[in-house]
Design an enzyme around this catalytic site. Structure first.
Site, PDB file in Angstrom:
ATOM      1  CG  ASP A   1     133.018  47.935 108.901  1.00 57.82           C
ATOM      2  OD1 ASP A   1     132.689  47.486 109.751  1.00 57.82           O
ATOM      3  OD2 ASP A   1     133.163  49.487 108.924  1.00 57.82           O
TER       4      ASP A   1
ATOM      5  CG  ASP B   1     133.307  53.593 107.450  1.00 54.30           C
ATOM      6  OD1 ASP B   1     132.560  54.611 107.224  1.00 54.30           O
ATOM      7  OD2 ASP B   1     133.212  52.685 108.230  1.00 54.30           O
TER       8      ASP B   1
END
Length: 1106
Positions: free
Chosen positions: A383, A753
């Site tokens: 990400d 996350d």
């Protein structure tokens, strides 16, 4: 259609007995079912079924060559160890459940508040919470201490987000007197229990006299879920709708699907090969034994075979050999691997170099079974926001009505032009700042005269703080009333409706009523593609689009802000549809989105806000190092394309032109995507640049079309490319891309996350979560959690590589020691009439497997073939792990050959030494066993690279323990070995035999290793030698792998057949990076990967022969 449940509020006689109580149970077993259930689980494994069959066959006295205790003993011991571990884990869960179940809570029954245990709460009970209390079950709010019906909850235990969230009572309960809450009656219609913590589509009706049966829609904002804490609110009460294991948290619990590592898969294949070999040996020796019995044996006077035997007589000798050869498959390998893998996980937990000093967060291994896979990672899918970046948003620039602020200074908040616009009260700037301050879900908290903000989104917090610095201060929120302070003048708005952000709409809107003018306003903010196309007719949006592109080129995140005024009739008509959609129990989310679309159009675009999200420390260096280790990177982000490309360039994903090249795949139609995909594929096949500097970029729309209609072409592109940037992708698309790479037989690691990364993390072979500002959802769903992205380098290069090396040695050594003793048994059968007689007694065999050969190798988990500093400086050595260099059929053949050679040495020397002596069979057996123990001590010693005191004690102390144990056993008259060890140790011939066995067994191995390391040393051996001599080791730039020339000669990849991974065909006997280091001479080259054609030809990422 979903099933529904009806919850009758505060009624002890209705419905509550239909549902479970609030007793929480995470236990896997009970006292009564533990033994049968645990045994069933253990025997569900094929290998355990095999060992059970062998153990049962040994109960047949006619065929067993040894005492059944030799198999039953280790089997029971191993099962006991596994059962004990399961029992301890389950007991810990029981203690945790007991603590939660017996916690005291207040409830209301028959209008009276009572203190009961949490486990006694029933569905429909009214539960009373005080400040800082934990919700014992899922509650629908009925009342709070706040007159406006709001309260604040902390959901960190549920989703890891530490910021407070606002919860409000349903509109039907607004203004209800405190005393009436004890007597309230009604019904809540809600779906059957599910695990979606972000949705609760329900309806409530209160019975007269409270309200006349009007339907009141309920959402997740009207609930307090189990394990959430009430904060900053004196009290709150709610009705229990889901209890026990039916709460959303309880439904989310579960055992994750076990992941099979590449090493485990290889061990399974090798075990199957050994089993086939064993069957062949049994058949051959069984036939030979029967032939010898019918020809030679009956002619010997001392062999008393009956003239006629039972019908199964021909099976007796084959079955004896089956029992004799059953130890080819080590019974202890599963437990040994589980034990060392648990230690690998602890090493990660204990690593002080992987602690985030800023937050004190330590790295943690949730999954203890896959550490060795870290050393074989080939693709990392990451990400962007919060993973590569800090997720600390700072407002930097903006464009309002065509005027850009912050371009000169880099900070709009200090731009003189902006400050002048604010001080002069520019209408456009004022409206822009109002939207920044109001259109959000931020909670202002006053403390000691100062205002702090609690936000679920870092973007929103950055906008609100920036507006406050520009004098538009979001001062207070009391129920539906919002207070804005501008230059000491109070501006009040009433919040009528909130149109929440969704990943489909990509915008958030709020409907307000100006308390002074009475006007109804719609304010919106969102991504450019969700705001700009909905501008009012005639408004020029080119300036805003150019500003968005300009800011994206700088790596800034952009949000477009807009508003429009609503007529009373328009709003009333829309509000009616909105309330109806919110009352629906079926497809509520889709219906609400459809109604929102009816209002979100005709915007007056105010401007563009640009927010900076800085890269984390060490991200470029980490990516550069891991790329040199042969790992490919894909960035999967929901951000816009320009921003993602800029971040990719800044963190070394790709090199800037002319060295690097970005190939764009865009398009809204199938034809456009097809043409772009063909163009990129052609370029990838004929590109002259280094493959690491070529990347393709694709957005979510084009990706969806490519995966749906051109999956084969896109799969080929995925295999050919080493870098990809995927923008505007959804969580489900992230998971699809992980599955795509896994289908090509690549080892994938996904890191993120936030909650939107959970599906990707769970889909990957290895999931890594960052304990970041977006909460702990990703970290909790992951196999490993780390505090910062830079720790990924150490996690892979140090922990992953060491784990793979150690597991490769342990697994092959386990087979080696079992094959050694088995081959000796087979050789003995040739001088014992091929009858399946065992040379070793049962006690010796059991001790050999469980004690004598296990302790030294388990301590091998401390071994390091190279120092951590060297490993981090030379990431290219990870290629050996990725290529399966230490564990493959070829290296296993080396260990197989070593076991056969050592068996010949031990058996030949032992029999030759004692052939002319009148020795007992037990003496010969003990000499042979002693030779095996000595050889294995030296084998472990030469395979150990970094000796510690513990390893010396384990290796040589194990030899001492062998003699001590056997001296004790020899002192027992009933042991069957009475005085054996005493007599042998007094014989010089015994010690001479041991010395000859060790010399003959280890001499050729050491000589061959010396030759290999002197004239054909591996590159790891070169680094080992440099470490020992303290000599110079060249920089990373001098050991860059040269794989591209080979790839140019490859034919285009066929997508019709699966990829075959080539393995390295060099047995561990001939060359091992973990073997004893010898001098390679002063001229040994350390710039080793440039000329490593052999490794290149074996391990090239794109040399997949199909």
């Amino acid at each position: 259609m979903k099933m529904r449940r009806c919850v009758y509020i505060n009624d002890d006689n209705l419905a509550q007995d239909l549902y479970c109580d609030n007793r929480i149970s995470n236990r896997k077993y009970t006292i009564w079912n533990f033994l049968p259930k645990n045994l069933w689980e253990q025997f569900s494994r094929l290998m355990n079924q095999y060992f059970l069959l062998i153990a049962c066959l040994q109960l047949w006295p006619l065929i067993t060559p040894v005492n059944p205790v030799s198999t039953w003993g280790p089997l029971i011991f191993i099962f006991a160890v596994s059962a004990t571990k399961e029992a301890c884990d389950d007991y810990n869960r029981y203690i945790s459940d007991k603590k939660a179940n017996e916690k005291e809570v207040w409830i209301v029954r028959q209008g009276i508040k009572k203190l009961i245990q949490a486990q006694d709460i029933k569905v429909g009970n009214i539960v009373w919470l005080r400040e800082n209390d934990e919700a014992p079950c899922d509650l629908v709010l009925l009342g709070t201490a706040d007159p406006l019906g709001t309260c604040y909850v902390e959901t960190a235990a549920l989703d890891g987000e530490t910021d407070l969230k606002t919860r409000v009572i349903p509109s039907a309960c607004m203004g209800m007197d405190f005393e009436l809450l004890h007597k309230i009656k009604g019904v809540i219609e809600c779906p059957s229990p599910d695990k979606d913590i972000r949705r609760c589509d329900a309806n409530m009706r209160l019975f007269p006299p409270f309200i006349d049966n009007d339907v009141c829609p309920l959402t997740i904002k009207n609930t307090i879920l189990q394990s959430c804490y009430l904060r900053n609110t004196e009290w709150a009460c709610g009705v229990a709708v889901y209890t026990g294991n039916e709460t959303k948290l309880g439904m989310s619990r579960g055992v994750p699907e076990p992941k099979l590592t590449a090493v485990d898969a290889m061990i399974d294949r090798l075990t199957g090969a050994i089993f086939v070999f064993q069957i062949v040996v049994v058949i051959v020796l069984g036939i030979a034994g029967n032939v010898w019995k019918d020809t030679e044996a009956r002619q010997q006077w001392y062999v008393q075979y009956p003239t006629e035997g039972p019908w199964y007589e021909l099976l007796v000798i084959p079955l004896r050999f089956e029992l004799l050869c059953s130890i080819m498959i080590p019974i202890s390998i599963k437990v040994s691997l589980d034990l060392v893998k648990s230690l690998y996980a602890k090493f990660i937990d204990w690593d002080d170099k992987m602690v985030d000093l800023e937050t004190g967060t330590r790295s943690h291994a949730t999954n203890t079974a896959i550490s060795e896979d870290l050393g074989q990672v080939e693709y990392i899918l990451t990400d962007k926001t919060g993973t590569l970046t800090e997720n600390k948003m700072v407002f930097r620039r903006c464009c309002i009505s065509g005027s850009c602020y912050g371009n000169e200074t880099g900070d709009a908040l200090t731009d003189e032009k902006m400050l002048n616009a604010v001080s002069s009260g520019s209408p456009d700037v004022m409206q822009f700042l109002k939207v920044m301050a109001i259109c959000n879900t931020v909670i202002p908290v006053k403390s000691s005269g100062a205002i702090s903000y609690k936000a679920q989104s870092q973007d929103e917090e950055a906008l609100v703080r920036a507006a406050a610095q520009l004098l538009m201060v979001f001062e207070n929120k009391s129920g539906n009333i919002v207070d804005i302070n501008f230059n000491s003048s109070l501006i009040q708005y009433e919040v009528l409706d909130i149109l929440e952000f969704t990943s489909d709409r990509k915008r958030m809107s709020i409907v307000l009523k100006d308390c002074q003018s009475g006007k109804i306003l719609l304010m919106s903010k969102g991504a450019d593609e969700s705001i700009l196309p909905y501008a009012r007719a005639g408004q020029q949006i080119r300036t805003f689009a150019e500003a968005v592109e300009q800011y994206a080129q700088l790596g800034l995140r952009t949000l477009c802000l807009a508003w429009r005024e609503l007529g009373d009739d328009e709003y009333q008509e829309w509000a009616s549809m909105f309330n109806e959609a919110n009352s629906t129990l079926v497809d509520r989310e889709w219906r609400v989105a459809e109604v929102c679309q009816r209002l979100e159009h005709g915007f007056d675009i105010l401007g563009v806000a640009a927010i900076e999200d800085r890269l984390q420390d060490g991200v470029p260096e980490t990516i550069e190092t891991l790329r040199k280790a042969g790992i490919n990177f894909w960035m999967l982000t929901g951000d816009k394309q320009s921003t993602a490309i800029q971040i990719a360039l800044s963190c070394n994903f790709v090199s800037p032109e002319p060295k690097g090249q970005l190939l764009i795949i865009n398009g809204k139609t199938e034809d456009e995507v097809c043409r772009n995909l063909e163009r990129v594929l052609l370029t990838m096949r004929i590109a002259d640049a280094e493959p690491k500097d070529i990347a393709f970029v694709v957005d979510g729309w084009a990706l969806e079309i490519a995966l749906k209609h051109y999956s084969k072409a896109f799969t080929e592109l995925a295999v050919l490319s080493r870098t990809a940037i995927c923008c505007r992708v959804t969580p489900s698309q992230k998971a699809q891309l992980v599955e795509l790479l896994k289908s090509c037989d690549y080892r994938t690691l996904a890191i993120g996350d936030g909650g939107n990364d959970v599906r990707m993390i769970q889909q990957a072979d290895i999931g890594v979560g960052i304990s970041g500002r977006e909460g702990l959802q990703a970290a909790r769903a992951a196999d490993y959690s780390i505090g910062k992205f830079r720790f990924l380098k150490r996690l892979i290069l140090v922990h992953g590589r060491y784990s793979y090396n150690r597991t490769a040695f342990l697994s092959q050594y386990s087979f080696y020691k079992s094959l050694l003793i088995c081959f000796i048994q087979i050789f003995f059968s040739f001088i014992s009439g091929i009858s399946g007689t065992s040379l070793f007694n049962s006690v010796s065999l059991m001790a050999y497997n469980v004690f004598y050969t296990s302790v030294p190798v388990l301590v091998h988990v401390l071994d390091k073939d190279l120092g951590e500093k060297t490993v981090m400086q030379h990431p290219q050595i990870l290629f050996y792990c990725q290529a399966g260099r230490l564990l493959n059929p070829s290296t296993f053949a080396g260990w197989f050959g070593r076991s056969l050679f050592h068996a010949i040495v031990v058996f030949g020397i032992t029999i030759h030494s004692y052939a002319l002596e009148k020795s007992e069979m037990e003496e010969v057996s003990m000499v042979a066993l002693s030779g095996c123990i000595w050889l294995q001590a030296f084998v472990v010693a030469i395979e150990t690279n970094s000796f510690t005191v513990l390893q010396h004690l384990a290796i040589w102390g194990n030899l001492v323990a062998f003699y001590v144990i056997n001296w004790i056993v020899s002192a027992l008259p009933s042991s069957g070995m009475y005085t054996i060890m005493f007599r042998l140790c007094r014989q010089p011939s015994y010690w001479c035999t041991i010395i000859v066995i060790v010399a003959a067994g280890m001499g050729p191995v050491l000589a061959l290793k010396y030759f290999r390391y002197t004239y054909r040393s591996s590159k790891i051996n070169s680094l080992q030698q440099a470490e020992r001599l303290g000599g110079p080791i060249l920089s990373l730039g001098n050991i860059e792998p040269q794989l591209r020339p080979l790839e140019k000669d490859l034919s285009p990849l066929s997508l019709l057949q699966p990829r075959n991974r080539n393995s390295v065909c060099e047995p561990l006997l001939s060359e091992s990076p973990s073997a004893t280091r010898r001098s390679v001479g002063t001229g040994a080259p350390f710039d080793f990967f440039q000329s490593q054609s052999r490794l290149s030809s074996i391990y090239s990422r794109n040399s997949k022969d199909n």
